[in-house]
Design a protein around this motif. Structure first.
Motif, PDB file in Angstrom:
ATOM      1  N   GLN A 202       3.670   6.471   3.696  1.00 24.61           N
ATOM      2  CA  GLN A 202       3.194   7.280   2.577  1.00 24.61           C
ATOM      3  C   GLN A 202       2.491   8.529   3.095  1.00 24.61           C
ATOM      4  OE1 GLN A 202       3.572   7.148  -0.795  1.00 24.61           O
ATOM      5  NE2 GLN A 202       2.537   9.135  -0.664  1.00 24.61           N
ATOM      6  N   THR A 203       2.809   9.664   2.492  1.00 28.60           N
ATOM      7  CA  THR A 203       2.105  10.907   2.802  1.00 28.60           C
ATOM      8  C   THR A 203       0.719  10.883   2.165  1.00 28.60           C
ATOM      9  OG1 THR A 203       4.183  12.144   2.852  1.00 28.60           O
ATOM     10  CG2 THR A 203       2.155  13.404   2.570  1.00 28.60           C
ATOM     11  N   GLY A 204      -0.294  11.220   2.940  1.00 27.88           N
ATOM     12  CA  GLY A 204      -1.644  11.343   2.403  1.00 27.88           C
ATOM     13  C   GLY A 204      -2.417  10.042   2.398  1.00 27.88           C
ATOM     14  N   LEU A 205      -3.458   9.979   3.215  1.00 26.15           N
ATOM     15  CA  LEU A 205      -4.269   8.763   3.309  1.00 26.15           C
ATOM     16  C   LEU A 205      -4.904   8.403   1.970  1.00 26.15           C
ATOM     17  CD1 LEU A 205      -5.355   6.610   5.275  1.00 26.15           C
ATOM     18  CD2 LEU A 205      -7.306   8.124   5.709  1.00 26.15           C
ATOM     19  N   ASP A 206      -5.191   9.412   1.156  1.00 26.38           N
ATOM     20  CA  ASP A 206      -5.851   9.161  -0.128  1.00 26.38           C
ATOM     21  C   ASP A 206      -4.974   8.375  -1.097  1.00 26.38           C
ATOM     22  OD1 ASP A 206      -7.950  10.604   0.898  1.00 26.38           O
ATOM     23  OD2 ASP A 206      -7.467  12.459  -0.160  1.00 26.38           O
ATOM     24  N   ASN A 207      -3.673   8.279  -0.818  1.00 24.82           N
ATOM     25  CA  ASN A 207      -2.764   7.554  -1.715  1.00 24.82           C
ATOM     26  C   ASN A 207      -2.648   6.068  -1.382  1.00 24.82           C
ATOM     27  OD1 ASN A 207      -1.793   9.880  -3.269  1.00 24.82           O
ATOM     28  ND2 ASN A 207      -0.852  10.523  -1.346  1.00 24.82           N
ATOM     29  N   VAL A 208      -3.184   5.667  -0.246  1.00 23.61           N
ATOM     30  CA  VAL A 208      -3.006   4.288   0.211  1.00 23.61           C
ATOM     31  C   VAL A 208      -3.660   3.290  -0.736  1.00 23.61           C
ATOM     32  CG1 VAL A 208      -3.598   2.657   2.053  1.00 23.61           C
ATOM     33  CG2 VAL A 208      -2.694   4.922   2.628  1.00 23.61           C
ATOM     34  N   SER A 209      -4.855   3.603  -1.212  1.00 24.93           N
ATOM     35  CA  SER A 209      -5.558   2.662  -2.091  1.00 24.93           C
ATOM     36  C   SER A 209      -4.811   2.470  -3.408  1.00 24.93           C
ATOM     37  CB  SER A 209      -6.987   3.144  -2.349  1.00 24.93           C
ATOM     38  OG  SER A 209      -6.987   4.426  -2.964  1.00 24.93           O
ATOM     39  N   TRP A 210      -4.171   3.534  -3.910  1.00 24.73           N
ATOM     40  CA  TRP A 210      -3.394   3.415  -5.154  1.00 24.73           C
ATOM     41  C   TRP A 210      -2.197   2.492  -4.943  1.00 24.73           C
ATOM     42  CZ3 TRP A 210       1.552   4.450  -6.938  1.00 24.73           C
ATOM     43  CH2 TRP A 210       1.721   4.465  -8.329  1.00 24.73           C
ATOM     44  N   ILE A 211      -1.527   2.646  -3.803  1.00 22.67           N
ATOM     45  CA  ILE A 211      -0.384   1.782  -3.496  1.00 22.67           C
ATOM     46  C   ILE A 211      -0.830   0.325  -3.394  1.00 22.67           C
ATOM     47  CG2 ILE A 211       1.330   1.204  -1.724  1.00 22.67           C
ATOM     48  CD1 ILE A 211       1.526   4.193  -1.116  1.00 22.67           C
ATOM     49  N   GLU A 212      -1.957   0.099  -2.739  1.00 20.75           N
ATOM     50  CA  GLU A 212      -2.458  -1.268  -2.603  1.00 20.75           C
ATOM     51  C   GLU A 212      -2.800  -1.863  -3.969  1.00 20.75           C
ATOM     52  OE1 GLU A 212      -5.667  -3.768   0.098  1.00 20.75           O
ATOM     53  OE2 GLU A 212      -6.107  -1.684  -0.436  1.00 20.75           O
ATOM     54  N   LYS A 213      -3.354  -1.048  -4.846  1.00 23.78           N
ATOM     55  CA  LYS A 213      -3.698  -1.524  -6.187  1.00 23.78           C
ATOM     56  C   LYS A 213      -2.448  -1.949  -6.952  1.00 23.78           C
ATOM     57  CE  LYS A 213      -5.889  -0.022 -10.504  1.00 23.78           C
ATOM     58  NZ  LYS A 213      -6.576   1.108 -11.204  1.00 23.78           N
ATOM     59  N   ILE A 214      -1.362  -1.199  -6.798  1.00 28.95           N
ATOM     60  CA  ILE A 214      -0.127  -1.473  -7.541  1.00 28.95           C
ATOM     61  C   ILE A 214       0.664  -2.613  -6.910  1.00 28.95           C
ATOM     62  CG2 ILE A 214       2.092  -0.512  -8.277  1.00 28.95           C
ATOM     63  CD1 ILE A 214      -0.379   0.574  -9.775  1.00 28.95           C
ATOM     64  N   THR A 215       0.743  -2.634  -5.577  1.00 25.54           N
ATOM     65  CA  THR A 215       1.659  -3.551  -4.890  1.00 25.54           C
ATOM     66  C   THR A 215       0.973  -4.703  -4.176  1.00 25.54           C
ATOM     67  OG1 THR A 215       1.629  -2.356  -2.774  1.00 25.54           O
ATOM     68  CG2 THR A 215       3.165  -1.567  -4.464  1.00 25.54           C
TER      69      THR A 215
END
Length: 492
Positions: A202-215
């Protein structure tokens, strides 16, 4: 004027039969088992396909059959073929096309589902192009060429059953003979994993938490950008913390990749629509790479080297922190929209080699694994300066096909001897389709913003499926490559 015609081709192991019923002629085309090792080709003339918004023409030379199909201008325009298969079979596909008005892209769909894109290089004559593979299902299949960018001509398509997949011949040896232990370890892991599992990114470290929340999972890899370290951006007040973020990600046990949206070293136009922060786009600068490279004593050439040296400072910080970097400079060069690709392949390749030489031999940045990011052979800078080849794939939103055309072309580019990666993507390839097609992407890295979370490019359901798929590697499934997970355990 729109013409509508249809052709149904039945592929079977039966004999050819013709039956004349009243005024109607029913044709069953059969393919007998071949005694040769080479499978036969099945050729379908475009003018005998099903036309929607397009038309048959003869206003060009060199076509086969009785004409070709043109007028791909409106969004709904397409050309389709109906093919009946006796069982599910994977076919290679070729397309004969003409694109007299510059670079074009055609869409491909199978059974009304988008199935990737076909890049059409400029050509005044009809030219046959390998268009990837299609997995035909048992029964009737509809293969369509959709408008894409439009303004091209189609003469015919050909199908041929695929041969058994060739085993990859990739080694873990890096082009830099002095590569760091961390870089070697990462490369060896990628090679060992190749063809078994696709790393999530994933591009952008700030997006990792959103991905973890969803998946419930985190990506194995995060993409960072050196963009705001460019000197002409820093001069306008740009500040970056990408290196600090990358070091933090490394400490979590993740894999790090960097690209560089390189703001031109001089010649920023900086007016409405062409602002300074668009300085990596060719249309927003006057900087001429070809001219700069032609005179190594020029101010422009010296500024190029100074920019590379500035970026070397940041990469040195990563080296000091023992972070191996999957490094992708001069990305998407063949597109021509960035200044480093605007003057064609030769200046781009020359600049890539300059970047490699300066960072490796002058600055001794041995933590870098070198990625080239264009598909066309004329753009390839050479095996001696490339560890991994890659493409950035942005198909129609919701098209989760395996991008097999890009994959096969990259495999052919390096004779199946280097890793192949999807270094940027919109819609993520479906791991099940990847396996069915043999598209063994080493990793994917989804771009941010709408590409990640608008629900059109990647729905939450598809994200859950991909991040929890047995053939996709996430952060928790990575081995402890650099001892970072042990270090975290000790701190806790």
């Amino acid at each position: 004027m729109t013409a509508l015609r249809s052709r149904r081709v039945v592929i079977s192991a039966l004999a050819v039969s013709l039956a004349l019923l009243g005024a109607a002629l029913v044709v069953i085309l059969a393919v007998l088992p071949s005694s040769n090792k080479e499978e036969p080709f099945l050729k379908f003339e475009a003018e005998s396909g099903l036309l929607q918004g397009t038309m048959v023409s003869k206003e060009a030379e060199g076509f086969s059959g009785s004409g070709f199909v043109t007028d791909f201008t409106d969004e709904q325009d397409q050309l389709s073929f109906e093919v009946v298969a006796p069982k599910a079979v994977l076919y290679n596909v070729w397309v004969s096309y003409r694109a007299p008005n510059g670079n074009k892209v055609a869409g491909i769909s199978l059974n009304n589902q988008p199935h990737g894109e076909l890049v059409l290089q400029p050509n005044d004559q009809f030219t046959e192009l390998k268009a990837g593979k299609l997995l035909l299902q048992e029964g009737t299949n509809t293969i369509s060429l959709t408008r894409g960018w439009g303004y091209y001509d189609i003469d015919y398509i050909k199908l041929q059953k695929t041969k058994p997949e060739t085993k990859h011949q990739v080694s873990g040896e890096l082009v830099n003979g002095n590569a760091s232990a961390e870089a070697k370890k990462l490369m060896n892991y990628l090679v060992k994993n190749y063809g078994k599992s696709m790393l999530s990114g994933q591009t952008g470290l700030d997006n990792v938490s959103w991905i973890e929340k969803i998946t419930g999972k985190e990506p194995a890899m995060v993409g960072f950008d050196l963009i705001d370290y460019s000197k002409t951006r820093a001069a306008h007040g740009a500040i970056s913390y990408e290196v600090e973020k990358a070091i933090g990600w490394h400490k979590q046990g993740g894999i790090t990749t960097f690209l560089w949206h390189w703001n031109a070293p001089t010649g920023l136009i900086d007016e409405p629509g062409k602002e300074w922060w668009r300085g990596f786009y060719a249309d927003s600068v006057t900087f001429d790479l070809e001219k700069a490279l032609s005179d190594t004593g020029s101010e422009e050439y010296k500024l190029l080297l100074a920019d590379i040296d500035t970026i070397a400072v940041q990469l040195q910080r990563l080296k000091d922190a023992h972070v191996p970097v999957l490094f992708r400079p001069l990305h998407e060069a063949e597109g021509g929209w960035f200044w480093w690709g605007a003057k064609g392949p030769e200046p781009a390749k020359q600049l890539y080699r300059i970047v490699y030489d300066r960072l490796v031999n002058k600055h001794e940045l041995n933590n870098l694994i070198w990625i080239w990011n264009s598909v066309q052979p004329e753009w390839y800078p050479g095996d001696d300066v490339v560890d991994i080849v890659s493409v950035d794939s942005y198909p129609t939103p919701g098209d989760h096909s395996p991008a097999i055309n890009y994959f096969d072309n990259l495999v052919a580019l390096v004779s199946n001897k280097k890793l192949v990666a999807m270094t940027e993507n919109g819609s993520i390839p479906d791991p099940d389709l990847m396996k069915a097609y043999g598209a063994n992407w080493s990793w994917f890295v989804t771009w941010e913003g709408d590409y990640l979370n608008d629900g059109k490019h990647n729905s939450q359901d598809i994200l859950k499926k991909i991040y929890n798929h047995s053939n996709v590697t996430t952060l928790d499934e990575l081995p402890d490559l650099f001892g970072m997970k042990k270090a975290v355990d000790k701190e806790e």
